[in-house]
Design a protein around this motif. Structure first.
Motif, PDB file in Angstrom:
ATOM      1  N   ALA A  56      60.678   4.263  26.582  1.00  0.00           N
ATOM      2  CA  ALA A  56      59.827   4.795  25.511  1.00  0.00           C
ATOM      3  C   ALA A  56      59.878   6.314  25.482  1.00  0.00           C
ATOM      4  O   ALA A  56      59.921   6.932  24.407  1.00  0.00           O
ATOM      5  CB  ALA A  56      58.390   4.311  25.694  1.00  0.00           C
ATOM      6  N   MET A 253      55.252  -3.427  27.551  1.00  0.00           N
ATOM      7  CA  MET A 253      55.218  -3.340  26.091  1.00  0.00           C
ATOM      8  C   MET A 253      53.781  -3.393  25.571  1.00  0.00           C
ATOM      9  O   MET A 253      53.432  -2.693  24.612  1.00  0.00           O
ATOM     10  CB  MET A 253      56.047  -4.468  25.491  1.00  0.00           C
ATOM     11  CG  MET A 253      57.536  -4.355  25.763  1.00  0.00           C
ATOM     12  SD  MET A 253      58.519  -5.717  25.076  1.00  0.00           S
ATOM     13  CE  MET A 253      58.344  -5.395  23.313  1.00  0.00           C
ATOM     14  N   ILE A 254      52.931  -4.195  26.222  1.00  0.00           N
ATOM     15  CA  ILE A 254      51.515  -4.231  25.825  1.00  0.00           C
ATOM     16  C   ILE A 254      50.853  -2.886  26.100  1.00  0.00           C
ATOM     17  O   ILE A 254      50.069  -2.378  25.280  1.00  0.00           O
ATOM     18  CB  ILE A 254      50.792  -5.367  26.574  1.00  0.00           C
ATOM     19  CG1 ILE A 254      51.325  -6.720  26.112  1.00  0.00           C
ATOM     20  CG2 ILE A 254      49.286  -5.286  26.357  1.00  0.00           C
ATOM     21  CD1 ILE A 254      50.765  -7.893  26.900  1.00  0.00           C
ATOM     22  N   VAL A 256      52.323   0.093  26.244  1.00  0.00           N
ATOM     23  CA  VAL A 256      52.819   1.084  25.284  1.00  0.00           C
ATOM     24  C   VAL A 256      52.187   0.869  23.915  1.00  0.00           C
ATOM     25  O   VAL A 256      51.815   1.827  23.223  1.00  0.00           O
ATOM     26  CB  VAL A 256      54.362   1.011  25.191  1.00  0.00           C
ATOM     27  CG1 VAL A 256      54.876   1.859  24.042  1.00  0.00           C
ATOM     28  CG2 VAL A 256      54.989   1.471  26.500  1.00  0.00           C
ATOM     29  N   TRP A 257      52.056  -0.383  23.514  1.00  0.00           N
ATOM     30  CA  TRP A 257      51.421  -0.691  22.223  1.00  0.00           C
ATOM     31  C   TRP A 257      49.970  -0.233  22.186  1.00  0.00           C
ATOM     32  O   TRP A 257      49.461   0.179  21.144  1.00  0.00           O
ATOM     33  CB  TRP A 257      51.515  -2.189  21.971  1.00  0.00           C
ATOM     34  CG  TRP A 257      50.795  -2.620  20.731  1.00  0.00           C
ATOM     35  CD1 TRP A 257      51.216  -2.522  19.436  1.00  0.00           C
ATOM     36  CD2 TRP A 257      49.496  -3.222  20.670  1.00  0.00           C
ATOM     37  NE1 TRP A 257      50.276  -3.020  18.576  1.00  0.00           N
ATOM     38  CE2 TRP A 257      49.202  -3.466  19.311  1.00  0.00           C
ATOM     39  CE3 TRP A 257      48.548  -3.589  21.640  1.00  0.00           C
ATOM     40  CZ2 TRP A 257      48.004  -4.049  18.900  1.00  0.00           C
ATOM     41  CZ3 TRP A 257      47.372  -4.174  21.232  1.00  0.00           C
ATOM     42  CH2 TRP A 257      47.104  -4.393  19.877  1.00  0.00           C
ATOM     43  N   ALA A 258      49.285  -0.282  23.350  1.00  0.00           N
ATOM     44  CA  ALA A 258      47.873   0.095  23.417  1.00  0.00           C
ATOM     45  C   ALA A 258      47.656   1.605  23.476  1.00  0.00           C
ATOM     46  O   ALA A 258      46.509   2.048  23.397  1.00  0.00           O
ATOM     47  CB  ALA A 258      47.217  -0.562  24.635  1.00  0.00           C
ATOM     48  N   ALA A 261      47.644   6.559  18.975  1.00  0.00           N
ATOM     49  CA  ALA A 261      48.616   7.248  18.137  1.00  0.00           C
ATOM     50  C   ALA A 261      48.454   8.746  18.271  1.00  0.00           C
ATOM     51  O   ALA A 261      47.444   9.256  18.760  1.00  0.00           O
ATOM     52  CB  ALA A 261      48.445   6.818  16.674  1.00  0.00           C
ATOM     53  N   GLY A 273      56.315   5.880  22.397  1.00  0.00           N
ATOM     54  CA  GLY A 273      56.329   4.460  22.111  1.00  0.00           C
ATOM     55  C   GLY A 273      57.591   4.061  21.379  1.00  0.00           C
ATOM     56  O   GLY A 273      58.587   4.787  21.363  1.00  0.00           O
ATOM     57  N   GLN A 275      59.348   2.366  17.746  1.00  0.00           N
ATOM     58  CA  GLN A 275      59.160   2.277  16.307  1.00  0.00           C
ATOM     59  C   GLN A 275      60.235   1.368  15.710  1.00  0.00           C
ATOM     60  O   GLN A 275      61.412   1.486  16.061  1.00  0.00           O
ATOM     61  CB  GLN A 275      59.235   3.661  15.647  1.00  0.00           C
ATOM     62  CG  GLN A 275      58.112   4.601  16.046  1.00  0.00           C
ATOM     63  CD  GLN A 275      58.204   5.943  15.349  1.00  0.00           C
ATOM     64  OE1 GLN A 275      59.122   6.183  14.557  1.00  0.00           O
ATOM     65  NE2 GLN A 275      57.275   6.831  15.645  1.00  0.00           N
ATOM     66  N   TRP A 279      61.534  -1.661  19.171  1.00  0.00           N
ATOM     67  CA  TRP A 279      60.796  -2.624  19.996  1.00  0.00           C
ATOM     68  C   TRP A 279      61.710  -3.688  20.595  1.00  0.00           C
ATOM     69  O   TRP A 279      61.300  -4.408  21.522  1.00  0.00           O
ATOM     70  CB  TRP A 279      59.704  -3.289  19.163  1.00  0.00           C
ATOM     71  CG  TRP A 279      58.510  -2.417  18.939  1.00  0.00           C
ATOM     72  CD1 TRP A 279      58.206  -1.694  17.837  1.00  0.00           C
ATOM     73  CD2 TRP A 279      57.452  -2.176  19.876  1.00  0.00           C
ATOM     74  NE1 TRP A 279      57.032  -1.007  18.012  1.00  0.00           N
ATOM     75  CE2 TRP A 279      56.541  -1.288  19.250  1.00  0.00           C
ATOM     76  CE3 TRP A 279      57.186  -2.627  21.170  1.00  0.00           C
ATOM     77  CZ2 TRP A 279      55.388  -0.843  19.886  1.00  0.00           C
ATOM     78  CZ3 TRP A 279      56.038  -2.183  21.808  1.00  0.00           C
ATOM     79  CH2 TRP A 279      55.151  -1.310  21.173  1.00  0.00           C
TER      80      TRP A 279
END
Length: 309
Positions: A56, A253-254, A256-258, A261, A273, A275, A279
């Motif tokens: 990432a 991945m969870i 990074v998603w959390a 922004a 992250g 885009q 992913w």
């Protein structure tokens, strides 16, 4: 039939049971539980989790460097600093000069609201822009063919002495270079993570081989080759590495998603992250971990079996 012949028949039956097609294969000789299994799964999961963040970081800094290089490379700023009785006239003169300069797609005078927002991090909200001797700022949008910055500076010096052109080159290039180095650092971290994973799996495989020394000697007595014995450990440790890496990748991945922004974090983050299609890149980590587990276990097993006769 003597006792020795009976023992040979029993060992042969054992070997046929371990290698028959409908069984789990020769990897049945590897204990399914124990500290080696836990160590392999945990190490693969932890390294995969770190690999997600390193990936990432590499992708985010790559996007950042590209954005800085393209967007900032096509923009410039003119600062007009002059006495109060001359600043309006010089601002109008600068705007007229920009309209007749080849390679400039457009220009606009920044309003007081935007200038106030630029000064807010240093002076706080509600900055009295009109009461401060703040220069006028003109944003210049460069066309694709670009413009001659030196020629524009000379022209401004003659027609508007208080105008200073800043094409952002002095501070844009260090930022782009720093972002590029961060990308290299992220990719290098992936290499280190892969090497560390290989080392941990190698240690676990050697421990499993040492713990099953008696089983290995029995298999050799009934005619098993070293490559066949090594295959038993390779299969089991490859599955363990892939399973652990899949768990770590999912958790990474969870996480990074959390992450918040960039806008939600007040601009502190730079969009760390993935885009779009990015992913899908972490999904390759379990496959890479399986390849590393296969290579590390096979090399360690064959080398150790050659040493122990």
């Amino acid at each position: 039939m003597t006792g020795r012949d009976l023992k040979s028949l029993e060992l042969s039956a054992l070997w046929r049971g371990l290698t028959r097609p409908d069984s789990a294969g020769t990897d049945r000789v590897v204990p399914p539980t124990g500290f080696t299994a836990q160590l392999t799964v945990f190490a693969a999961a932890a390294m995969a989790f770190l690999a997600v963040f390193a990936l990432a970081l590499a992708l985010a800094t790559g996007r950042l460097a590209e954005r800085w290089s393209t967007e900032l490379g096509q923009s410039a700023t003119i600062r007009v600093s002059a006495p109060q009785d001359q600043i309006d006239d010089q601002t109008v003169t600068v705007m007229e000069v920009l309209k007749t300069t080849p390679g400039i797609a457009g220009s606009r005078l920044l309003p007081d609201a935007e200038v106030e927002k630029l000064l807010e991090p240093w002076f706080g909200p509600d900055v009295p822009v009109e009461a401060l001797p703040i220069p006028r700022l003109i944003e210049v949008i460069e066309a694709k063919e670009g413009f001659d910055a030196d020629a524009l500076r000379l022209r401004l010096q003659g027609e508007a002495p208080g105008a200073v052109l800043d094409d952002h080159t002095r501070w844009r290039q260090p930022l782009v270079r720093a972002a590029g180095r961060l990308k290299v650092l992220g990719l290098f971290s992936l290499v280190l993570i892969a090497a560390a994973s290989g080392a941990m799996i190698t240690l676990a495989a050697k421990a499993a081989l040492a713990a099953n020394g008696q089983v290995i000697r029995v298999l050799r007595l009934i005619g098993a080759r070293d490559i066949t014995i090594a295959t038993a450990f390779v299969r089991r440790f490859t599955r363990r590495a892939a399973m652990g890496a899949a768990i770590g990748t999912g958790l990474g991945m969870i996480a990074v998603w959390a992450l918040p922004a960039a806008d939600d974090a007040g601009g502190f983050l730079t969009g760390l992250g993935f885009q779009g299609w990015g992913w899908f890149w972490p999904l390759l980590i379990p496959a890479v971990a399986a390849v590393i587990g296969f290579g590390a276990t096979r090399s360690a097993a064959l080398r150790m079996l050659r040493e122990v006769r």
